[in-house]
Design a protein around this motif. Structure first.
Motif, PDB file in Angstrom:
ATOM      1  N   ILE A 200       0.858  -1.175   0.000  1.00  0.00           N
ATOM      2  CA  ILE A 200       0.000   0.000   0.000  1.00  0.00           C
ATOM      3  C   ILE A 200       0.897   1.229   0.000  1.00  0.00           C
ATOM      4  O   ILE A 200       1.881   1.294   0.746  1.00  0.00           O
ATOM      5  N   TYR A 201       0.582   2.201  -0.826  1.00  0.00           N
ATOM      6  CA  TYR A 201       1.363   3.431  -0.908  1.00  0.00           C
ATOM      7  C   TYR A 201       0.569   4.587  -0.308  1.00  0.00           C
ATOM      8  O   TYR A 201      -0.642   4.712  -0.553  1.00  0.00           O
ATOM      9  N   GLU A 202       1.278   5.404   0.465  1.00  0.00           N
ATOM     10  CA  GLU A 202       0.653   6.563   1.099  1.00  0.00           C
ATOM     11  C   GLU A 202       1.243   7.839   0.492  1.00  0.00           C
ATOM     12  O   GLU A 202       2.438   8.112   0.619  1.00  0.00           O
ATOM     13  N   LEU A 203       0.410   8.610  -0.183  1.00  0.00           N
ATOM     14  CA  LEU A 203       0.813   9.890  -0.759  1.00  0.00           C
ATOM     15  C   LEU A 203       0.399  11.000   0.208  1.00  0.00           C
ATOM     16  O   LEU A 203      -0.778  11.110   0.560  1.00  0.00           O
ATOM     17  N   ILE A 204       1.376  11.788   0.640  1.00  0.00           N
ATOM     18  CA  ILE A 204       1.136  12.822   1.648  1.00  0.00           C
ATOM     19  C   ILE A 204       1.451  14.192   1.060  1.00  0.00           C
ATOM     20  O   ILE A 204       2.467  14.369   0.383  1.00  0.00           O
ATOM     21  N   GLY A 205       0.593  15.148   1.309  1.00  0.00           N
ATOM     22  CA  GLY A 205       0.819  16.537   0.909  1.00  0.00           C
ATOM     23  C   GLY A 205       0.740  17.447   2.118  1.00  0.00           C
ATOM     24  O   GLY A 205      -0.316  17.543   2.745  1.00  0.00           O
ATOM     25  N   ASN A 206       1.859  18.082   2.484  1.00  0.00           N
ATOM     26  CA  ASN A 206       1.909  18.951   3.658  1.00  0.00           C
ATOM     27  C   ASN A 206       1.922  20.412   3.228  1.00  0.00           C
ATOM     28  O   ASN A 206       2.664  20.804   2.319  1.00  0.00           O
ATOM     29  N   ASP A 207       1.123  21.210   3.913  1.00  0.00           N
ATOM     30  CA  ASP A 207       1.059  22.651   3.650  1.00  0.00           C
ATOM     31  C   ASP A 207       2.273  23.323   4.292  1.00  0.00           C
ATOM     32  O   ASP A 207       2.394  23.362   5.519  1.00  0.00           O
ATOM     33  N   ILE A 208       3.195  23.827   3.479  1.00  0.00           N
ATOM     34  CA  ILE A 208       4.417  24.484   3.997  1.00  0.00           C
ATOM     35  C   ILE A 208       4.443  25.955   3.575  1.00  0.00           C
ATOM     36  O   ILE A 208       5.513  26.535   3.401  1.00  0.00           O
ATOM     37  N   THR A 209       3.258  26.549   3.415  1.00  0.00           N
ATOM     38  CA  THR A 209       3.189  27.933   2.938  1.00  0.00           C
ATOM     39  C   THR A 209       3.973  28.871   3.848  1.00  0.00           C
ATOM     40  O   THR A 209       4.777  29.686   3.389  1.00  0.00           O
ATOM     41  N   GLU A 210       3.760  28.730   5.164  1.00  0.00           N
ATOM     42  CA  GLU A 210       4.428  29.618   6.112  1.00  0.00           C
ATOM     43  C   GLU A 210       5.932  29.381   6.114  1.00  0.00           C
ATOM     44  O   GLU A 210       6.730  30.338   6.086  1.00  0.00           O
ATOM     45  N   GLU A 211       6.353  28.110   6.140  1.00  0.00           N
ATOM     46  CA  GLU A 211       7.776  27.796   6.160  1.00  0.00           C
ATOM     47  C   GLU A 211       8.465  28.273   4.879  1.00  0.00           C
ATOM     48  O   GLU A 211       9.573  28.806   4.927  1.00  0.00           O
ATOM     49  N   TYR A 212       7.794  28.083   3.728  1.00  0.00           N
ATOM     50  CA  TYR A 212       8.392  28.503   2.462  1.00  0.00           C
ATOM     51  C   TYR A 212       8.497  30.024   2.391  1.00  0.00           C
ATOM     52  O   TYR A 212       9.477  30.572   1.868  1.00  0.00           O
ATOM     53  N   GLY A 213       7.481  30.715   2.945  1.00  0.00           N
ATOM     54  CA  GLY A 213       7.542  32.170   2.984  1.00  0.00           C
ATOM     55  C   GLY A 213       8.708  32.666   3.823  1.00  0.00           C
ATOM     56  O   GLY A 213       9.404  33.619   3.451  1.00  0.00           O
ATOM     57  N   LEU A 214       8.926  31.997   4.967  1.00  0.00           N
ATOM     58  CA  LEU A 214      10.069  32.364   5.808  1.00  0.00           C
ATOM     59  C   LEU A 214      11.391  32.094   5.088  1.00  0.00           C
ATOM     60  O   LEU A 214      12.347  32.866   5.230  1.00  0.00           O
ATOM     61  N   LYS A 215      11.450  30.993   4.320  1.00  0.00           N
ATOM     62  CA  LYS A 215      12.664  30.667   3.571  1.00  0.00           C
ATOM     63  C   LYS A 215      12.952  31.753   2.526  1.00  0.00           C
ATOM     64  O   LYS A 215      14.099  32.201   2.383  1.00  0.00           O
ATOM     65  N   GLU A 216      11.908  32.173   1.802  1.00  0.00           N
ATOM     66  CA  GLU A 216      12.103  33.216   0.793  1.00  0.00           C
ATOM     67  C   GLU A 216      12.537  34.526   1.437  1.00  0.00           C
ATOM     68  O   GLU A 216      13.392  35.241   0.917  1.00  0.00           O
ATOM     69  N   GLU A 217      11.930  34.831   2.606  1.00  0.00           N
ATOM     70  CA  GLU A 217      12.299  36.053   3.319  1.00  0.00           C
ATOM     71  C   GLU A 217      13.757  35.990   3.778  1.00  0.00           C
ATOM     72  O   GLU A 217      14.498  36.982   3.703  1.00  0.00           O
ATOM     73  N   LEU A 218      14.169  34.799   4.259  1.00  0.00           N
ATOM     74  CA  LEU A 218      15.551  34.628   4.698  1.00  0.00           C
ATOM     75  C   LEU A 218      16.525  34.770   3.540  1.00  0.00           C
ATOM     76  O   LEU A 218      17.583  35.403   3.672  1.00  0.00           O
ATOM     77  N   GLU A 219      16.173  34.199   2.373  1.00  0.00           N
ATOM     78  CA  GLU A 219      17.043  34.318   1.203  1.00  0.00           C
ATOM     79  C   GLU A 219      17.174  35.773   0.774  1.00  0.00           C
ATOM     80  O   GLU A 219      18.256  36.232   0.384  1.00  0.00           O
ATOM     81  N   GLU A 220      16.061  36.498   0.863  1.00  0.00           N
ATOM     82  CA  GLU A 220      16.104  37.918   0.500  1.00  0.00           C
ATOM     83  C   GLU A 220      17.020  38.693   1.449  1.00  0.00           C
ATOM     84  O   GLU A 220      17.824  39.530   1.022  1.00  0.00           O
ATOM     85  N   LYS A 221      16.910  38.386   2.765  1.00  0.00           N
ATOM     86  CA  LYS A 221      17.755  39.062   3.743  1.00  0.00           C
ATOM     87  C   LYS A 221      19.221  38.683   3.553  1.00  0.00           C
ATOM     88  O   LYS A 221      20.111  39.522   3.734  1.00  0.00           O
ATOM     89  N   ARG A 222      19.481  37.421   3.196  1.00  0.00           N
ATOM     90  CA  ARG A 222      20.861  37.004   2.933  1.00  0.00           C
ATOM     91  C   ARG A 222      21.440  37.752   1.739  1.00  0.00           C
ATOM     92  O   ARG A 222      22.609  38.140   1.739  1.00  0.00           O
ATOM     93  N   GLY A 223      20.612  37.929   0.700  1.00  0.00           N
ATOM     94  CA  GLY A 223      21.076  38.674  -0.459  1.00  0.00           C
ATOM     95  C   GLY A 223      21.429  40.113  -0.100  1.00  0.00           C
ATOM     96  O   GLY A 223      22.456  40.640  -0.540  1.00  0.00           O
TER      97      GLY A 223
END
Length: 422
Positions: A200-223
């Motif tokens: 049996i295969y389990e396909l999982i989809g996790n909402d990472i909207t907040e985490e991805y937004g923080l990652k983009e913000e961090l990349e912008e600050k690093r730049g």
């Protein structure tokens, strides 16, 4: 008084009451089957459906007989009928409430499905053939948003996600990330499990909207930080250059003044002034000639010369072996390292010579510093000089290491600027 003797309006109301009870008991029966209640409970509600349906048919027969003027076959006492309907209405309501209460306090297939659908995480369990066996509403919404239609082949859907074939793909691979049309970001993953010897295969989809937004913000600050750091480096270079130019200008002014004094002194001597000291005049000419005979670039144009000359004035000799790097960033790091070593040799090791070996290994500059001073009696604490040097080396993608045996040494490894920029 019997049912047949009632007014037509009352008979109609009684029939509506019976029909409502029939539907209510039918609903209770279906609900009891869904929540998996006891068999005797289901049978009891089913008998209620049959009984009130039979009574409803009798009422229709009585109504038809009254319309046709024929003899009524059934005689139903009104009081008994009303009493029975009231009792069974109360019992039906009790069954409805009891079933809802039982559903809340007991686990059934329906409650599992409802809980599965209410999860914020998108889930889908499917067979090796790709046939979905259990899918919650969130996964169905995502499939409609990314692929359109209904999810019929979950295996094919996973391959589309993995290889970036669906719209909104940000990152493909074993953990693909997608942006949905509503702006949410989901990360998908696949797990394999065995249930009764079946895959049996389990396909999982996790909402990472907040985490991805923080990652983009961090990349912008690093730049922005990299940009500020680059500007600070340029500013530091400009300050060093301006300071050196200022020192050179002061030296030139001094030389110019000395040369002017020499010319005036010589003019007086040639004019026959007997008070001029001939030996002093010759010494002044020799000193000025020595300045003009020196060759090579000025000190301010060579940072290494500046650092080595500063060390000489402090009483420390810098001995180098190998070709010193000329790339701007590495050159700046090397100059700082020389100054730090000279300072530590003079203050802590009480030495007079700094040795610097330069080499290149696997596309990286390797610089090893040693001195002729005393061995450190305890572990060296990195102060402002060493700390600043370490930050410069690490920002350039290199490493700085200290060794105390058999003698103190400092090793700096920095990638060449061409490879660092890549």
């Amino acid at each position: 008084m019997t049912y047949a003797s009632l007014q037509p309006l009352l008979r109609s109301l009684m029939m509506f009451w019976v029909m409502s009870l029939t539907l209510l008991y039918a609903f209770n029966t279906i609900r009891s089957i869904q929540v998996k209640r006891d068999k005797h409970y289901i049978i009891l509600t089913s008998l209620g459906v049959v009984m009130f349906y039979f009574i409803y048919q009798v009422m229709i027969d009585i109504g038809d007989s009254i319309k046709d003027g024929t003899k009524v076959k059934y005689y139903i006492p009104t009081a008994s009928l009303v009493l029975m309907l009231v009792m069974f209405t109360g019992f039906a309501i009790y069954q409805l409430i009891s079933t809802n209460y039982w559903k809340k306090n007991n686990i059934s297939r329906l409650s599992i499905k409802e809980s599965f659908d209410s999860l914020p995480t998108a889930l889908c369990f499917f067979l090796q053939s790709g046939l979905p066996r259990m899918t919650n509403k969130e996964m169905e919404k995502i499939y409609r948003a990314l692929a359109g239609g209904e999810l019929m082949d979950a295996g094919k859907f996973w391959l589309s996600l993995k290889y970036g074939d669906c719209k909104g793909c940000i990152i493909e691979g074993d953990d693909p990330i997608y942006r949905l049309p509503d702006g949410r970001i989901f990360c998908f993953s696949l797990k394999e499990m065995r249930v009764e010897k079946n895959k049996i295969y389990e396909l999982i989809g996790n909402d990472i909207t907040e985490e991805y937004g923080l990652k983009e913000e961090l990349e912008e600050k690093r730049g922005k930080a990299r940009e500020i750091n680059s500007r600070l480096r340029e500013l530091n270079k400009s300050i060093t250059r301006i300071t050196a130019e200022k020192e050179v200008l002061a030296a030139k002014v001094r030389i110019h003044n000395e040369l002017g004094d020499l010319l005036l002194y010589s003019k007086s001597y040639l004019a026959g002034n007997s008070g001029i000291d001939k030996e002093k005049l010759l010494s002044m000419w020799k000193n000025n000639n020595r300045l003009f005979e020196e060759s090579g670039p000025e000190v301010w144009q060579n940072t290494y010369s500046s650092a080595i000359e500063a060390a000489r004035k402090l009483g420390v000799r810098v001995v180098t072996r190998g070709a010193m790097p000329e790339e701007p960033l590495i050159k700046e790091i090397n100059e700082t390292a020389i100054k730090v070593q000279v300072n530590n040799t003079l203050r802590h090791a009480h030495g007079h010579t700094v040795y610097a070996d330069y080499g290149v290994e696997e596309g990286k500059y390797v610089i090893v510093f040693e001195n002729d001073g005393d061995l450190p009696k305890e572990k060296i604490k990195e102060g402002g000089g060493l700390g600043n040097l370490r930050r410069m080396v690490e920002q350039a993608g290199g490493q700085l290491s200290l060794s105390h045996e058999p003698r103190f040494s400092m090793k700096v490894v920095v990638p060449k600027e061409s490879e660092h920029n890549e």
